[in-house]
Design a protein around this motif. Structure first.
Motif, mmCIF file in Angstrom:
data_model
loop_
_atom_site.group_PDB
_atom_site.id
_atom_site.type_symbol
_atom_site.label_atom_id
_atom_site.label_comp_id
_atom_site.label_asym_id
_atom_site.label_seq_id
_atom_site.Cartn_x
_atom_site.Cartn_y
_atom_site.Cartn_z
ATOM 1 N N LEU A 111 29.107 -11.438 -80.375
ATOM 2 C CA LEU A 111 28.056 -11.796 -81.547
ATOM 3 C C LEU A 111 26.512 -11.286 -81.133
ATOM 4 N N LYS A 112 26.444 -10.868 -79.891
ATOM 5 C CA LYS A 112 25.078 -10.112 -79.362
ATOM 6 C C LYS A 112 25.119 -8.692 -79.692
ATOM 7 N N GLU B 60 25.310 -10.686 -86.415
ATOM 8 C CA GLU B 60 25.017 -11.688 -87.424
ATOM 9 C C GLU B 60 26.058 -11.584 -88.588
ATOM 10 N N ASP B 61 26.561 -10.214 -88.933
ATOM 11 C CA ASP B 61 27.470 -9.915 -89.910
ATOM 12 C C ASP B 61 28.939 -10.598 -89.444
ATOM 13 N N LYS C 281 29.529 -12.901 -87.073
ATOM 14 C CA LYS C 281 29.340 -14.363 -87.302
ATOM 15 C C LYS C 281 29.485 -15.145 -88.885
ATOM 16 N N ARG C 282 28.786 -14.380 -89.670
ATOM 17 C CA ARG C 282 29.034 -14.689 -90.916
ATOM 18 C C ARG C 282 30.399 -14.611 -91.357
ATOM 19 N N HIS D 9 26.327 -5.604 -84.949
ATOM 20 C CA HIS D 9 26.546 -6.498 -85.918
ATOM 21 C C HIS D 9 26.797 -7.745 -85.911
#
Length: 270
Positions: free
Chosen positions: A106-107, A112-113, A115-116, A110
């Motif tokens: 998650l770092k 944030e993508d 994670k969503r 992508h």
């Protein structure tokens, strides 16, 4: 019985000794409970951050193999040139690797993508939780696929036998259509990613991957990352673990670029 372990993980409780002994003694009675109730409790356990540890404890009291009988057979096979442990131990270690690695994933570019994507709802359960179960079940086809030729042990086709094995699990636990789709995608596709790593991921190969697994393509890539990393952690992998991580992140980057291109292409035609 399952709820005791689920609450232990969620609230950091300790199961009282007499209760634990009763669970050990009566573990087979879990089969008297409806599949849907068992499925929901397993999902609640996997939704927690300590699911690997809780599932280990479920295995120690024989509950986990009662819920997934294929695990009993997986404990008897799996050691080969690429694995130093049995298939069940490897699958559990893949789940642990999921929990240990997900923050690093998650770092990335992508993150944030991703994670969503993992937060998406799948019939009342987070996609991330369903992916954890898929990661745990990814090698369930190995007992049926086991072959020994001289000193060589192979599990060729365990993606196919894994899909067949999952049909029985699904009959018992009645997963939703989207949950079933994700789990079967991981079982069928996790070896595809390793294959692309070995021979090269052409644009055509990426297209076929997206065609075959659609919205679950990212999940297949992530499950393969955790699977291969769990394997290489136990082997002298000569830096392959880092190379595989970078390969998967590059594949994910190409996946998102392709989606962005298609989105803009369709928008331009409207």
């Amino acid at each position: 019985m399952l709820r005791a372990f689920r609450l232990k993980g969620k609230l950091n409780f300790k199961i009282e000794e007499n209760t634990l002994n009763l669970i050990k003694k009566n573990h087979e009675r879990i089969n008297e409970v409806s599949g849907e109730r068992i499925r929901d409790e397993i999902f609640k356990i996997l939704d927690g951050e300590k699911s690997y540890q809780i599932l280990r404890e479920l295995d120690e009291v024989s509950l986990l193999s009662e819920i997934f009988p294929v695990f009993k057979r997986m404990k008897l096979v799996g050691k080969c040139k690429y694995h130093t442990v049995d298939s069940f131990t490897h699958s559990m270690f893949s789940l642990k690797t999921f929990e240990d690695m997900i923050d690093n994933v998650l770092k990335t570019k992508h993150g944030e993508d991703i994670k969503r994507h993992l937060e998406e709802d799948m019939s009342g359960v987070k996609r991330k939780t369903v992916l954890k179960l898929a990661t745990l079940l990814h090698d369930i086809g190995k007992p049926k696929a086991y072959k020994k030729e001289g000193e060589k042990i192979t599990f060729k086709g365990h993606d196919v036998t894994g899909y067949e094995e999952f049909q029985d699990i699904d009959k018992r636990y009645n997963f939703s259509k989207e949950q079933r789709s994700l789990i079967t995608a991981v079982i069928k596709g996790h070896m595809r990613i390793l294959g692309l790593f070995k021979v090269g991921a052409t644009d055509r190969a990426l297209y076929r991957l997206i065609r075959d697994f659609e919205d679950n393509t990212l999940d297949v890539i992530l499950a393969s990352l955790f699977d291969v990393t769990a394997t290489r952690l136990l082997l002298d992998e000569s830096g392959e673990r880092e190379r595989y991580f970078n390969f998967c992140m590059e594949l994910i980057d190409r996946l998102y670029k392709r989606r962005s291109f298609l989105k803009n292409w369709y928008r331009g035609r409207m």
